[in-house]
Design a protein around this motif. Structure first.
Motif, mmCIF file in Angstrom:
data_model
loop_
_atom_site.group_PDB
_atom_site.id
_atom_site.type_symbol
_atom_site.label_atom_id
_atom_site.label_comp_id
_atom_site.label_asym_id
_atom_site.label_seq_id
_atom_site.Cartn_x
_atom_site.Cartn_y
_atom_site.Cartn_z
ATOM 1 N N ALA A 143 36.083 -4.427 2.854
ATOM 2 C CA ALA A 143 36.982 -3.433 2.113
ATOM 3 C C ALA A 143 38.097 -3.787 2.576
ATOM 4 O O ALA A 143 39.105 -2.910 2.338
ATOM 5 C CB ALA A 143 36.400 -2.516 3.421
ATOM 6 N N SER A 144 38.973 -4.711 3.050
ATOM 7 C CA SER A 144 39.987 -5.121 3.388
ATOM 8 C C SER A 144 40.755 -5.384 2.112
ATOM 9 O O SER A 144 41.957 -5.465 1.760
ATOM 10 C CB SER A 144 40.759 -6.272 4.638
ATOM 11 N N ILE A 145 40.358 -5.874 1.149
ATOM 12 C CA ILE A 145 40.424 -6.483 -0.174
ATOM 13 C C ILE A 145 40.203 -5.908 -1.503
ATOM 14 O O ILE A 145 41.353 -5.150 -2.365
ATOM 15 C CB ILE A 145 39.757 -8.053 -0.264
ATOM 16 N N GLY A 146 39.289 -4.794 -1.046
ATOM 17 C CA GLY A 146 39.041 -3.834 -2.012
ATOM 18 C C GLY A 146 38.287 -2.232 -1.715
ATOM 19 O O GLY A 146 37.138 -3.090 -1.481
ATOM 20 N N ALA A 147 38.895 -1.401 -1.891
ATOM 21 C CA ALA A 147 38.443 -0.157 -1.137
ATOM 22 C C ALA A 147 37.011 0.522 -1.705
ATOM 23 O O ALA A 147 37.489 0.037 -3.451
ATOM 24 C CB ALA A 147 39.998 0.541 -0.742
#
Length: 294
Positions: A143-147
């Motif tokens: 989730a830090s990379i792709g919300a």
């Protein structure tokens, strides 16, 4: 049996959110390598049970990571075990549902525990890490990379902890402190199992590529993370293929947007979206603790 050849042998490690799930698995892995482990979090009885199962010296301390004074008190107790040379900011909660109708207090609490709690943990234990030339491991997420939709608070918090860890690394490198970021996907924890009870979250995961929706055992993830601490890595990925998302992360929001435009109306028509509240036993424990101090 302890792994005496490990550079962690005889050193003190602090793990937040250690009452269950990944935190408990990390405590077991650090202890197996001969380390002294301090378990920190809510639910003293659960922390004590994990501590009692470990082979080496341990200490369990009940504290809320959003309470700096409580963390400072915990740090004083932990130093009796030995000055920490590894700190893992693992404590975190999640909740799902549409942002527009979300409860502001619940939404903010996810940010407070995941992001502010991690910063508080670093703030309190940095003097120890400077003194020991230690390592700070920040648990982040895919989730830090792709919300993802319907997880706005969790995604915002995990993006925040990634940025925080990058900034902290640059500030403390000259003092001999290393900072790592753990990028994790689905792990077999009570949080993920609880999320699967909600149809829309379960369906969204089902639309991910097969490799991306695989759930990993917490012990397997913990072993990978502890190896990264031994090597003082700046980044660790579980599963390993997650590193491939870094070069293409700018392309991920448009892909998620196209998928959401197609799938969310269908899912909403089939079953109205509902708010999950705090997910898993850890989320419920945090809500109970927050209420008791309100």
């Amino acid at each position: 049996m302890a792994t005496r050849s490990s550079p962690l042998s005889g050193r003190t490690t602090v793990v937040t959110g250690a009452a269950r799930g990944l935190g408990a698995a990390l405590a077991r892995e650090f202890s197996a390598r001969g380390g002294r482990v301090a378990l920190l979090g809510h639910e003293k009885a659960a922390l004590d049970a994990v501590a009692a199962s470990l082979p080496g010296p341990t200490l369990s301390v009940e504290a809320d990571v959003t309470d700096v004074d409580a963390l400072r008190t915990a740090a004083r107790q932990i130093r009796r075990l030995g000055r920490p040379s590894v700190v893992v900011a693992n404590a975190g909660i999640a909740e799902g549902g549409p942002f527009a109708s979300s409860d502001p207090a619940t939404w903010s609490r996810v940010i407070e525990v995941n992001l502010v709690g991690s910063a508080n943990t670093a703030r309190v234990f940095l003097p120890d890490l400077v003194a020991t030339a230690g390592h700070f491991l920040q648990v982040a997420s895919l989730a830090s990379i792709g919300a993802a939709p319907l997880m706005s608070a969790y995604c915002a918090a995990k993006s925040g902890v990634e940025a925080f860890a990058h900034a902290l690394r640059a500030e403390v490198a000259h003092e001999g402190v290393s900072v790592g970021i753990a990028y994790l996907n689905w792990i077999d924890t009570d949080m993920v199992r609880d999320a699967d009870r909600y149809a829309v979250l379960r369906e969204l995961r089902a639309h991910m590529p097969p490799l991306a929706r695989r759930v990993m055992a917490a012990d397997m993830v913990a072993a990978r993370l502890v190896r990264s601490v031994e090597r003082r890595r700046t980044a660790v990925y579980a599963p390993a293929w997650l590193r491939l998302t870094q070069p293409v992360r700018a392309a991920m929001p448009p892909v998620v947007l196209r998928l959401s435009r197609r799938e969310l109306p269908r899912l909403q028509q089939r079953q109205p979206w509902q708010h999950t509240g705090p997910l898993g036993a850890g989320g419920e424990a945090d809500r109970a603790a927050a209420r008791s101090t309100a």
